[in-house]
Design a protein around this motif. Structure first.
Motif, short mmCIF file in Angstrom:
data_model
loop_
_atom_site.label_atom_id
_atom_site.label_comp_id
_atom_site.label_asym_id
_atom_site.label_seq_id
_atom_site.Cartn_x
_atom_site.Cartn_y
_atom_site.Cartn_z
N GLU A 1 -89.87 25.70 28.93
CA GLU A 1 -89.77 24.32 29.22
C GLU A 1 -91.52 23.90 29.19
OE1 GLU A 1 -87.45 21.28 31.87
OE2 GLU A 1 -88.30 23.20 32.76
N CYS B 1 -85.02 27.54 31.50
CA CYS B 1 -85.14 26.19 30.75
C CYS B 1 -86.13 26.36 29.70
CB CYS B 1 -85.62 25.25 31.83
SG CYS B 1 -84.51 24.74 32.89
N THR C 1 -87.73 24.36 25.67
CA THR C 1 -88.11 23.10 25.00
C THR C 1 -87.90 23.47 23.74
OG1 THR C 1 -89.92 22.39 26.58
CG2 THR C 1 -89.68 21.52 24.32
N ASN D 1 -85.48 19.24 26.21
CA ASN D 1 -85.26 20.36 26.96
C ASN D 1 -84.05 20.80 27.18
OD1 ASN D 1 -88.27 20.52 27.56
ND2 ASN D 1 -87.88 19.34 29.41
N TRP E 1 -90.99 13.38 29.99
CA TRP E 1 -89.43 13.72 29.73
C TRP E 1 -88.74 12.85 30.46
CZ3 TRP E 1 -88.84 17.00 26.31
CH2 TRP E 1 -89.74 18.16 25.84
#
Length: 159
Positions: free
Chosen positions: A18, A73, A75, A93, A128
């Motif tokens: 992430e 997590c 991206t 994400n 984000w």
């Protein structure tokens, strides 16, 4: 609605841990870059407006997803393609929700839920934006059209 995708629908594919806000995406080394072809170590198997499923060759799992656990997590950047009509880039994400290791096929399926999509402020800084409706907004057009194409191809009778 979830649709199967391949390199003619989604390519290329970039994956990072992430990314933080204000990150310069092009300066970050991705964990993996994939053409999303059937023989790729990492490929996007299906996609919806709320999430995606990756298929990863078991031999590449540790290199692509070190220390992977539920709730991790990432991206993801990909380009959605719709023949000659249109294309769009997405940077989202996603959080790992489930996984299944298929020992016979020597691959692992990983299910992710989208949590946020990238927006850029007036200075061009990455920000984000949490998903308000749980969906990546502009992706719906592609999902709908791909679903209609699949339905048409399944119903068509060859002469």
């Amino acid at each position: 609605m979830r649709v199967e995708v391949n390199e003619s629908r989604v390519s290329p594919l970039h994956l990072w841990r992430e990314l933080p806000p204000k990150a310069v995406v092009d300066e970050r080394e991705p964990l993996a870059v994939s053409a999303n072809a059937p023989d790729s170590e990492l490929r996007l198997a299906n996609l919806s407006t709320t999430g995606l499923r990756f298929v990863v060759k078991n031999a590449a799992m540790n290199a692509i997803f070190p220390e992977l656990r539920k709730g991790s997590c990432f991206t993801v950047r990909f380009k959605a393609l719709l023949e000659d009509e249109m294309d769009a880039d997405f940077l989202v994400n996603a959080v790992l929700r489930n996984g299944f290791n298929d020992l016979e096929k020597k691959e692992t399926s990983l299910g992710f839920e989208f949590t946020a999509e990238a927006v850029y402020d007036d200075e061009g800084q990455l920000k984000w934006e949490p998903l308000r409706t749980g969906e990546v907004s502009d992706l719906g057009v592609f999902i709908l059209k791909w679903n209609l194409q699949d339905f048409y191809n399944e119903q068509r009778v060859d002469e």
